[in-house]
Design a protein around this motif. Structure first.
Motif, PDB file in Angstrom:
ATOM      1  N   SER A 167       5.778  -1.463  -7.166  1.00 55.50           N
ATOM      2  CA  SER A 167       4.562  -0.832  -6.644  1.00 55.50           C
ATOM      3  C   SER A 167       4.613   0.693  -6.743  1.00 55.50           C
ATOM      4  O   SER A 167       3.619   1.331  -7.086  1.00 55.50           O
ATOM      5  CB  SER A 167       4.324  -1.271  -5.202  1.00 55.50           C
ATOM      6  N   ARG A 168       5.766   1.292  -6.445  1.00 56.00           N
ATOM      7  CA  ARG A 168       5.850   2.759  -6.467  1.00 56.00           C
ATOM      8  C   ARG A 168       5.700   3.290  -7.891  1.00 56.00           C
ATOM      9  O   ARG A 168       5.049   4.324  -8.116  1.00 56.00           O
ATOM     10  CB  ARG A 168       7.176   3.211  -5.866  1.00 56.00           C
ATOM     11  N   GLU A 169       6.254   2.587  -8.864  1.00 54.80           N
ATOM     12  CA  GLU A 169       6.112   3.014 -10.260  1.00 54.80           C
ATOM     13  C   GLU A 169       4.643   2.962 -10.698  1.00 54.80           C
ATOM     14  O   GLU A 169       4.156   3.873 -11.381  1.00 54.80           O
ATOM     15  CB  GLU A 169       6.961   2.132 -11.184  1.00 54.80           C
TER      16      GLU A 169
ATOM     17  N   ALA B 284       0.854  -1.188   0.000  1.00 53.54           N
ATOM     18  CA  ALA B 284       0.000   0.000   0.000  1.00 53.54           C
ATOM     19  C   ALA B 284       0.887   1.234   0.000  1.00 53.54           C
ATOM     20  O   ALA B 284       1.823   1.333   0.790  1.00 53.54           O
ATOM     21  CB  ALA B 284      -0.910   0.001   1.219  1.00 53.54           C
ATOM     22  N   VAL B 285       0.602   2.151  -0.911  1.00 53.15           N
ATOM     23  CA  VAL B 285       1.331   3.423  -0.996  1.00 53.15           C
ATOM     24  C   VAL B 285       0.307   4.541  -0.911  1.00 53.15           C
ATOM     25  O   VAL B 285      -0.752   4.477  -1.564  1.00 53.15           O
ATOM     26  CB  VAL B 285       2.129   3.538  -2.308  1.00 53.15           C
ATOM     27  N   GLN B 286       0.590   5.567  -0.124  1.00 60.69           N
ATOM     28  CA  GLN B 286      -0.355   6.672   0.052  1.00 60.69           C
ATOM     29  C   GLN B 286       0.398   7.981   0.228  1.00 60.69           C
ATOM     30  O   GLN B 286       1.430   8.029   0.901  1.00 60.69           O
ATOM     31  CB  GLN B 286      -1.235   6.402   1.278  1.00 60.69           C
ATOM     32  N   GLN B 287      -0.129   9.036  -0.379  1.00 59.62           N
ATOM     33  CA  GLN B 287       0.446  10.368  -0.211  1.00 59.62           C
ATOM     34  C   GLN B 287      -0.626  11.354   0.221  1.00 59.62           C
ATOM     35  O   GLN B 287      -1.803  11.219  -0.132  1.00 59.62           O
ATOM     36  CB  GLN B 287       1.086  10.854  -1.521  1.00 59.62           C
ATOM     37  N   TRP B 288      -0.183  12.347   1.021  1.00 59.63           N
ATOM     38  CA  TRP B 288      -1.041  13.440   1.471  1.00 59.63           C
ATOM     39  C   TRP B 288      -0.632  14.713   0.736  1.00 59.63           C
ATOM     40  O   TRP B 288       0.555  14.997   0.581  1.00 59.63           O
ATOM     41  CB  TRP B 288      -0.885  13.661   2.972  1.00 59.63           C
ATOM     42  N   PHE B 289      -1.643  15.489   0.297  1.00 58.93           N
ATOM     43  CA  PHE B 289      -1.409  16.741  -0.413  1.00 58.93           C
ATOM     44  C   PHE B 289      -2.295  17.824   0.192  1.00 58.93           C
ATOM     45  O   PHE B 289      -3.328  17.537   0.794  1.00 58.93           O
ATOM     46  CB  PHE B 289      -1.767  16.610  -1.903  1.00 58.93           C
TER      47      PHE B 289
END
Length: 353
Positions: free
Chosen positions: A222-224, A175-180
């Motif tokens: 996964s990151r790509e 699982a990859v998640q970013q906050w903006f």
């Protein structure tokens, strides 16, 4: 060195609930948790409390403090099928919460008789004649305790499961998640289906002035895949300024009835550590509550064969989760089925732009 009847590893929803439910008159309980004094939660999670989890809280006769809720409360999900180029809205009764505060609240309900070791990371465990020796680092200091029983409630990448059941395999994703900073005109919640990058799903959510985007991806590259998906969504109007923070972790997604690891030899696994997570929605809080309640009852009732009792009492939940692979997942993740269902308009709602 201190001796306890039960040592719980991890104080997420499963571990905190079990620690609250165990009868302090009969059991000396220790809980080892890697979160510090602020109980901060740092892993990819959209922070939506599903109706199943709300129902379990109701069964416990618990009410949610209002400071756990965040803005906005959203009553529909915008489902985006990137392959079939279809977008539909569906009503959903999720609660938008601050997951860190939610976990802190659950920990605050644990009775004082439970010895909690915060900011602690397990180093190793040994099976001994008396039970188990557990060595861990607490705030940079080595600590050792012993216990008759060990309960792994330490999530997908469970240290307990890896220590005692290293050959047990459950389907894994990253699982990859970013906050903006949220630059969208209107807040929204989206579910994104994009088989080109993942056979699972991704999510996008407005939360307290931030915009969260995350997804579950096959472990390889996964990151790509995450970045490629962001590029696709940018073309649809999603706004991704510089990220405030990036989070990543392993998650499990059981692929059959046999992909649950309950434990053995006085070691028990509950919640996601055992594989109890929905293969369709990845919702795991309700199962964390349920498995903690099951195991707590087994201990409190002093069942003789605790492992057999746990396997029997959790069988229905395992069948329910496994059944989603047959009766729900195809309509979400098979492109042809999904296209037919979304185009049918069943349970869709019309929204004003």
């Amino acid at each position: 060195m201190k001796h306890f009847d039960i040592a719980i590893i991890g104080l997420g929803p499963a571990g905190a609930t079990l620690a609250r439910l165990l009868d302090g008159k009969f059991f000396r309980v220790a809980a080892i948790d890697k979160k510090g004094a602020d109980s901060s939660f740092q892993k990819p999670c959209g922070g939506l409390l599903a109706p199943d989890a709300q129902k379990e809280l109701a069964k416990f006769n618990l009410t949610l403090p209002k400071d756990i809720l965040v803005d906005p409360q959203i009553f529909s999900v915008k489902t985006i099928d990137l392959k079939n180029r279809i977008t539909k809205h569906y009503q959903r009764m999720y609660l938008n919460i601050d997951r860190s505060k939610f976990d802190s609240w659950l920990i605050s309900l644990i009775p004082k008789n439970v010895k909690i070791f915060k900011n602690s990371i397990c180093q190793y465990m040994l099976k001994t004649q008396r039970g188990f020796k557990i060595v861990f680092d607490e705030n940079g200091h080595k600590q050792e305790i012993t216990a008759d029983y060990v309960v792994g409630a330490d999530g997908a990448d469970s240290f307990v499961r890896r220590m005692f059941f290293p050959k047990f395999n459950i389907r894994k994703y990253t699982a990859v998640q970013q906050w903006f900073k949220d630059e969208h005109q209107k807040p929204f919640y989206s579910c994104i289906l994009d088989p080109e990058n993942t056979d699972c799903y991704s999510w996008a959510l407005s939360k307290d002035g931030h915009f969260i985007f995350g997804g579950a991806y096959p472990v390889s590259n996964s990151r790509e895949k995450f970045e490629r998906q962001k590029e696709k969504l940018s073309e649809l109007g999603f706004k991704f300024p510089e990220p405030v923070k990036t989070e990543a972790c392993m998650i499990l997604r059981p692929n059959s009835f046999t992909e649950f690891c309950l434990g053995g030899g006085n070691v028990f696994l509950i919640g996601e550590a055992a594989g109890f997570i929905s293969p369709s929605s990845l919702e795991g809080i309700s199962s964390a509550f349920k498995t903690a309640k099951i195991l707590g009852d087994i201990f409190n009732k002093h069942k003789e064969n605790k492992h057999r009792a746990y396997a029997s009492a959790s069988r229905g939940l395992r069948f329910k989760l496994a059944a989603k692979l047959i009766f729900k997942c195809p309509f979400i993740y098979d492109s042809a089925f999904r296209k037919a269902v979304m185009n049918s308009g069943i349970k869709t709602i019309r929204t004003e732009e």
